[in-house]
Scaffold this motif. Structure first.
Motif, PDB file in Angstrom:
ATOM      1  N   ARG A 318     -46.360  39.562-151.241  1.00 42.67           N
ATOM      2  CA  ARG A 318     -45.426  40.690-151.254  1.00 42.67           C
ATOM      3  C   ARG A 318     -44.867  40.953-152.640  1.00 42.67           C
ATOM      4  O   ARG A 318     -44.565  42.096-153.007  1.00 42.67           O
ATOM      5  N   ALA A 319     -44.717  39.902-153.428  1.00 45.29           N
ATOM      6  CA  ALA A 319     -44.182  40.051-154.784  1.00 45.29           C
ATOM      7  C   ALA A 319     -45.201  40.665-155.745  1.00 45.29           C
ATOM      8  O   ALA A 319     -44.831  41.104-156.831  1.00 45.29           O
ATOM      9  N   LYS A 320     -46.472  40.687-155.334  1.00 48.30           N
ATOM     10  CA  LYS A 320     -47.535  41.167-156.222  1.00 48.30           C
ATOM     11  C   LYS A 320     -48.090  42.528-155.813  1.00 48.30           C
ATOM     12  O   LYS A 320     -48.371  43.372-156.670  1.00 48.30           O
ATOM     13  N   ILE A 321     -48.293  42.737-154.518  1.00 47.21           N
ATOM     14  CA  ILE A 321     -49.000  43.930-154.039  1.00 47.21           C
ATOM     15  C   ILE A 321     -48.338  44.434-152.757  1.00 47.21           C
ATOM     16  O   ILE A 321     -47.603  43.687-152.100  1.00 47.21           O
ATOM     17  N   PRO A 322     -48.592  45.695-152.376  1.00 45.31           N
ATOM     18  CA  PRO A 322     -48.109  46.166-151.079  1.00 45.31           C
ATOM     19  C   PRO A 322     -48.617  45.254-149.965  1.00 45.31           C
ATOM     20  O   PRO A 322     -49.817  44.994-149.870  1.00 45.31           O
ATOM     21  N   THR A 323     -47.712  44.791-149.138  1.00 43.60           N
ATOM     22  CA  THR A 323     -48.051  43.832-148.090  1.00 43.60           C
ATOM     23  C   THR A 323     -47.455  44.297-146.774  1.00 43.60           C
ATOM     24  O   THR A 323     -46.313  44.748-146.726  1.00 43.60           O
ATOM     25  N   ALA A 324     -48.228  44.187-145.723  1.00 41.50           N
ATOM     26  CA  ALA A 324     -47.783  44.599-144.391  1.00 41.50           C
ATOM     27  C   ALA A 324     -48.188  43.540-143.378  1.00 41.50           C
ATOM     28  O   ALA A 324     -49.081  42.730-143.624  1.00 41.50           O
ATOM     29  N   ILE A 325     -47.517  43.573-142.247  1.00 38.86           N
ATOM     30  CA  ILE A 325     -47.926  42.772-141.098  1.00 38.86           C
ATOM     31  C   ILE A 325     -48.469  43.734-140.056  1.00 38.86           C
ATOM     32  O   ILE A 325     -47.818  44.719-139.693  1.00 38.86           O
ATOM     33  N   ALA A 326     -49.691  43.479-139.606  1.00 36.63           N
ATOM     34  CA  ALA A 326     -50.348  44.362-138.650  1.00 36.63           C
ATOM     35  C   ALA A 326     -49.899  44.037-137.233  1.00 36.63           C
ATOM     36  O   ALA A 326     -49.802  42.866-136.848  1.00 36.63           O
ATOM     37  N   ILE A 327     -49.633  45.082-136.468  1.00 37.26           N
ATOM     38  CA  ILE A 327     -49.099  44.976-135.117  1.00 37.26           C
ATOM     39  C   ILE A 327     -50.106  45.545-134.120  1.00 37.26           C
ATOM     40  O   ILE A 327     -50.703  46.592-134.359  1.00 37.26           O
ATOM     41  N   MET A 328     -50.265  44.862-132.989  1.00 35.26           N
ATOM     42  CA  MET A 328     -51.078  45.389-131.913  1.00 35.26           C
ATOM     43  C   MET A 328     -50.253  46.405-131.136  1.00 35.26           C
ATOM     44  O   MET A 328     -49.263  46.042-130.486  1.00 35.26           O
ATOM     45  N   SER A 329     -50.628  47.681-131.212  1.00 34.41           N
ATOM     46  CA  SER A 329     -49.860  48.724-130.534  1.00 34.41           C
ATOM     47  C   SER A 329     -50.253  48.877-129.076  1.00 34.41           C
ATOM     48  O   SER A 329     -49.675  49.703-128.368  1.00 34.41           O
ATOM     49  N   GLY A 330     -51.194  48.066-128.627  1.00 36.57           N
ATOM     50  CA  GLY A 330     -51.554  48.068-127.224  1.00 36.57           C
ATOM     51  C   GLY A 330     -53.048  48.003-127.005  1.00 36.57           C
ATOM     52  O   GLY A 330     -53.839  48.292-127.904  1.00 36.57           O
ATOM     53  N   GLN A 331     -53.430  47.609-125.817  1.00 34.99           N
ATOM     54  CA  GLN A 331     -54.823  47.593-125.375  1.00 34.99           C
ATOM     55  C   GLN A 331     -54.885  48.163-123.972  1.00 34.99           C
ATOM     56  O   GLN A 331     -53.866  48.295-123.287  1.00 34.99           O
ATOM     57  N   ARG A 332     -56.086  48.497-123.539  1.00 33.58           N
ATOM     58  CA  ARG A 332     -56.222  49.116-122.217  1.00 33.58           C
ATOM     59  C   ARG A 332     -55.664  48.216-121.114  1.00 33.58           C
ATOM     60  O   ARG A 332     -55.045  48.689-120.164  1.00 33.58           O
ATOM     61  N   ASN A 333     -55.896  46.922-121.232  1.00 38.90           N
ATOM     62  CA  ASN A 333     -55.442  46.001-120.187  1.00 38.90           C
ATOM     63  C   ASN A 333     -54.155  45.275-120.562  1.00 38.90           C
ATOM     64  O   ASN A 333     -53.708  44.396-119.827  1.00 38.90           O
ATOM     65  N   ARG A 334     -53.569  45.635-121.718  1.00 38.50           N
ATOM     66  CA  ARG A 334     -52.330  44.984-122.137  1.00 38.50           C
ATOM     67  C   ARG A 334     -51.508  45.961-122.972  1.00 38.50           C
ATOM     68  O   ARG A 334     -51.476  45.890-124.199  1.00 38.50           O
ATOM     69  N   PRO A 335     -50.798  46.891-122.318  1.00 36.07           N
ATOM     70  CA  PRO A 335     -49.986  47.851-123.075  1.00 36.07           C
ATOM     71  C   PRO A 335     -48.817  47.165-123.757  1.00 36.07           C
ATOM     72  O   PRO A 335     -48.303  46.148-123.277  1.00 36.07           O
ATOM     73  N   ALA A 336     -48.419  47.702-124.886  1.00 39.42           N
ATOM     74  CA  ALA A 336     -47.300  47.147-125.650  1.00 39.42           C
ATOM     75  C   ALA A 336     -46.102  48.078-125.509  1.00 39.42           C
ATOM     76  O   ALA A 336     -46.169  49.245-125.895  1.00 39.42           O
ATOM     77  N   PRO A 337     -44.978  47.601-124.952  1.00 42.93           N
ATOM     78  CA  PRO A 337     -43.819  48.465-124.751  1.00 42.93           C
ATOM     79  C   PRO A 337     -43.133  48.827-126.068  1.00 42.93           C
ATOM     80  O   PRO A 337     -43.136  48.049-127.026  1.00 42.93           O
ATOM     81  N   LEU A 338     -42.533  50.004-126.097  1.00 41.68           N
ATOM     82  CA  LEU A 338     -41.869  50.487-127.301  1.00 41.68           C
ATOM     83  C   LEU A 338     -40.784  49.559-127.827  1.00 41.68           C
ATOM     84  O   LEU A 338     -40.697  49.341-129.041  1.00 41.68           O
ATOM     85  N   PRO A 339     -39.913  48.997-126.980  1.00 41.42           N
ATOM     86  CA  PRO A 339     -38.873  48.118-127.524  1.00 41.42           C
ATOM     87  C   PRO A 339     -39.432  46.951-128.334  1.00 41.42           C
ATOM     88  O   PRO A 339     -38.897  46.599-129.382  1.00 41.42           O
ATOM     89  N   LEU A 340     -40.539  46.357-127.860  1.00 47.45           N
ATOM     90  CA  LEU A 340     -41.147  45.255-128.590  1.00 47.45           C
ATOM     91  C   LEU A 340     -41.707  45.735-129.925  1.00 47.45           C
ATOM     92  O   LEU A 340     -41.514  45.087-130.964  1.00 47.45           O
ATOM     93  N   LEU A 341     -42.402  46.879-129.913  1.00 52.92           N
ATOM     94  CA  LEU A 341     -42.943  47.415-131.164  1.00 52.92           C
ATOM     95  C   LEU A 341     -41.815  47.732-132.140  1.00 52.92           C
ATOM     96  O   LEU A 341     -41.930  47.468-133.348  1.00 52.92           O
ATOM     97  N   GLY A 342     -40.729  48.285-131.631  1.00 54.40           N
ATOM     98  CA  GLY A 342     -39.610  48.616-132.500  1.00 54.40           C
ATOM     99  C   GLY A 342     -38.988  47.393-133.156  1.00 54.40           C
ATOM    100  O   GLY A 342     -38.633  47.418-134.339  1.00 54.40           O
ATOM    101  N   GLU A 343     -38.857  46.312-132.390  1.00 50.81           N
ATOM    102  CA  GLU A 343     -38.304  45.078-132.961  1.00 50.81           C
ATOM    103  C   GLU A 343     -39.206  44.543-134.067  1.00 50.81           C
ATOM    104  O   GLU A 343     -38.730  44.048-135.097  1.00 50.81           O
TER     105      GLU A 343
END
Length: 421
Positions: A318-343
């Motif tokens: 993070r101190a050197k380059i743009p850095t992100a953490i990738a999030i699973m926004s959902g799958q067909r058999n495992r939806p991800a609720p908005l409150p969890l994504l927001g946190e």
């Protein structure tokens, strides 16, 4: 007693992040300036599952417009999946590795039009080289060049992945390295893409490398036989260093062909990536081979997600380059609720980290909430614009010479049916 302890741990972590945000409202901006980016990475992957959208000109244009309206700034469309080029590739056609030309429903070049539309809407388009060294065992590539595949100690040639049973191209063979280089250069050079992205498949599972070519190379360079234990430290390091050396050559070639192109990497967390996949991405960061980093942390709960944000290697990157953490926004058999994504988004921001969602279709179409609700919430999360600087336009000077090629391969085999046949 396990569940109350987990709840308290998560609550304490959230309170800590909340206090950080309240007490240091400018922390994100300060950290962004420290990386020299001045903006927050907001990305989304466009996968093979999203091809029905991307292949239809009107739906693609509407999708890019919607993402631009929601203040996303980076798209990662798949271009190499299943040993298939998702664009009209001269490289695979000339080598007879693909028996069809990938086009849109209106006969258009899907990648070319997506890049043009992304530029028009102010988004970076960084094509995603998804399969890396991985190839389906029955693909044209694997069948045409079985000697390019590496093996386990017991002679096995496949492993089980999210894509099913797959074989692995030998990353130490010059022929394999040349193919990967030619494909990548074709995308960034011919299409003028803003960069190229490699993920956790630009690697090799530690159990592989026991093919005759690699064993002979190891003995030649070290004077020893390869250890029987695939987790042996020296054996792991030798193979990881070889992949790093190739990445260094590949990065130089990309930057030569397309000055300013972003080299993006989306690996697993470091201990897993290095020990189990021979992918020393921290060395890549330290050597300046990477321009942005998106660490895949697809955890279904906050307790398992939050600790990864403060890992030493993430802080260093993070101190050197743009850095992100990738999030699973959902799958067909495992939806991800908005409150969890927001946190998760808020937690990333509290640490000066960007966010990328895997994948486009699940952003608003596969969630437990309605698409309208999810779009509205995304709009609130990303209310402020975060433009990113695109790669420099190609130089008007004469085109650079083509990359140095290896000796011509042997005559091609008879025509084979397509991998999808």
């Amino acid at each position: 007693m396990r569940r109350p302890v987990r709840f308290l741990a998560v609550l304490l972590a959230l309170l800590t992040w909340g206090l950080t945000l309240l007490g240091h409202g400018s922390a994100l901006a300060v950290r962004a300036q420290n990386t020299g980016t001045g903006t927050e990475l907001r990305g989304v992957w466009l996968t093979a599952n999203d091809m029905p959208v991307l292949r239809d000109r009107q739906r693609m244009t509407e999708a890019v417009s919607q993402l631009a309206t929601l203040q996303f700034n980076t798209l990662y469309p798949v271009v190499w999946n299943g040993a298939i080029a998702y664009y009209p590739s001269q490289v695979v056609q000339e080598r007879q590795l693909q028996t069809f030309t990938y086009l849109g429903l209106q006969g258009q070049d899907v990648l070319g039009e997506l890049i043009a539309e992304g530029k028009r809407q102010g988004l970076l388009v960084i094509p995603w080289f998804e399969f890396g060294f991985m190839a389906p065992k029955d693909s044209v590539l694997a069948r045409r060049h079985p000697d390019w595949l590496t093996r386990k100690q017991d002679g096995g040639m496949t492993s089980i992945s999210a894509a099913g049973e797959v074989a692995w191209l030998n990353p130490f063979r010059p022929e394999v390295q040349q193919l990967i280089t030619d494909l990548v250069v074709e995308v960034v050079g011919r299409y003028g893409a803003d960069g190229i992205q490699f993920d956790d498949h630009m690697s090799l599972p530690k159990d592989f490398g026991y093919d005759p070519f690699t064993l002979a190379l190891y003995r030649k360079e070290t004077g020893r036989a390869a250890p029987a234990n695939p987790a042996d430290g020296a054996w792991v390091k030798w193979r990881a260093d070889k992949i790093t050396a190739f990445m260094e050559r590949l990065t130089k070639e990309v930057r030569r062909v397309r000055p300013g192109a972003v080299i993006s990497v989306s690996p697993n967390y470091y201990a897993f990536a290095y020990k189990l996949q021979l992918q020393d991405w921290l060395a890549w960061v330290r050597r300046g081979l990477v321009d942005e980093l998106l660490v895949q942390i697809y955890r279904p709960d906050l307790e398992d997600y939050l600790p990864h944000l403060g890992r030493a290697e993430v802080i260093e990157a993070r101190a050197k380059i743009p850095t992100a953490i990738a999030i699973m926004s959902g799958q067909r058999n495992r939806p991800a609720p908005l409150p969890l994504l927001g946190e998760k988004v808020r937690a990333n921001r509290s640490q000066g980290l960007g966010v990328a969602f895997f994948y486009f279709e699940s952003l608003w179409n596969l969630g437990p909430e309605s698409p309208e609700q999810r779009k509205a919430e995304l709009g609130r999360w990303f209310a402020a614009p975060a433009p990113r600087r695109t790669a420099a336009a190609p130089s008007p000077q004469p085109a650079p010479p083509p990359p140095r090629r290896l000796p011509a391969p042997p005559p091609p085999l008879p025509s084979l049916p397509s991998a999808s046949g």
